[in-house]
Design an enzyme around this catalytic site. Sequence first.
Site, PDB file in Angstrom:
ATOM      1  N   CYS A   1      25.390  30.574 -32.779  1.00  0.00           N
ATOM      2  CA  CYS A   1      25.620  30.739 -31.338  1.00  0.00           C
ATOM      3  C   CYS A   1      27.075  30.990 -30.978  1.00  0.00           C
ATOM      4  O   CYS A   1      27.354  31.741 -30.044  1.00  0.00           O
ATOM      5  CB  CYS A   1      25.044  29.550 -30.589  1.00  0.00           C
TER       6      CYS A   1
ATOM      7  N   ASP B   1      26.974  25.065 -26.988  1.00  0.00           N
ATOM      8  CA  ASP B   1      25.866  24.276 -27.554  1.00  0.00           C
ATOM      9  C   ASP B   1      26.288  22.960 -28.212  1.00  0.00           C
ATOM     10  O   ASP B   1      25.756  22.603 -29.282  1.00  0.00           O
ATOM     11  CB  ASP B   1      25.074  25.113 -28.570  1.00  0.00           C
TER      12      ASP B   1
ATOM     13  N   LYS C   1      20.215  29.157 -22.105  1.00  0.00           N
ATOM     14  CA  LYS C   1      19.763  30.351 -22.828  1.00  0.00           C
ATOM     15  C   LYS C   1      18.648  29.976 -23.774  1.00  0.00           C
ATOM     16  O   LYS C   1      18.539  28.814 -24.182  1.00  0.00           O
ATOM     17  CB  LYS C   1      20.933  30.955 -23.603  1.00  0.00           C
TER      18      LYS C   1
HETATM   19  C1  VGL Z   1      21.686  27.602 -32.630  1.00  0.00           C
HETATM   20  C2  VGL Z   1      20.063  28.011 -34.192  1.00  0.00           C
HETATM   21  C3  VGL Z   1      19.094  27.965 -33.213  1.00  0.00           C
HETATM   22  C4  VGL Z   1      23.141  27.408 -32.344  1.00  0.00           C
HETATM   23  C5  VGL Z   1      20.729  27.573 -31.637  1.00  0.00           C
HETATM   24  O1  VGL Z   1      23.483  26.772 -31.318  1.00  0.00           O
HETATM   25  O2  VGL Z   1      23.959  27.890 -33.156  1.00  0.00           O
HETATM   26  N1  VGL Z   1      21.358  27.843 -33.894  1.00  0.00           N
HETATM   27  N2  VGL Z   1      19.436  27.749 -31.935  1.00  0.00           N
END
Ligand code: VGL
Length: 216
Positions: free
Chosen positions: A162, A19, A117
């Site tokens: 994540c 991410d 995802k």
């Molecule tokens: C994430 C909160 C919501 C992350 C993704 O990538 O850690 N955190 N969506």
Amino acid sequence: MAEGTTIKPGDTDILIVVDVQNDFLPGGALAVPDGDAVIEPVNRLAGAFRHVVLTQDWHPQGHASFASTHPAKQPFEMTELHYGPQVLWPDHCVQGTPGAEISRDLDIPHAQLVIRKGYNAGIDSYSGFKEADRRTSTGLAGYLKERGFRRVFCAGLALDFCVAWTALDAAEAGFETYLIEDASRPIDTDGSLEKTRWDLEAAGVRVITSEQIADI
Ligand code: VGL
Ligand code: ZN
């Protein structure tokens, strides 16, 4: 791991870069504090791995993890979804928006797969392997097993969501799993970072620094 030994990534090792997207970087909708500090170590690490997979948070508008979807709720509050407690977030990583794009500062042209995802409207997915209902699979474990990988190394954003959930699921799927701490940064909301450290230790995930990887 014994002190002084270094890990030399080989053909059965995979780096998962989690991410590293505009919305989690400075100026983004859910900016992780100091999030851009991961870019340089992640790029360096990626150069030492022949095999790299990226994950991409990828939500439809009106996603169940967005505070804006729930009347009278604010970002970072909790709610109950059908699968259990859920942190509510600012709208982020909406499919097709610039905020959802993987950072252009990543320099990993040899990445072999981007696994998206969080695309099911009613289910969040911190992990690159399994959604937050803990049942719906993304298919990543099968992909990695079919390709013969044995060790999984995780880095990116955010450490306490994540990255950690991806590492925990990698361990549960039977991979020897490492989390590279200096190539990751936490959100740290409501004790999440401390809880994460316990969970990682209990699961046998090895928390290391990038200095412990050879040739970077
Ligand atoms: C994430 C909160 C919501 C992350 C993704 O990538 O850690 N955190 N969506
Ligand atoms: Zn998300």
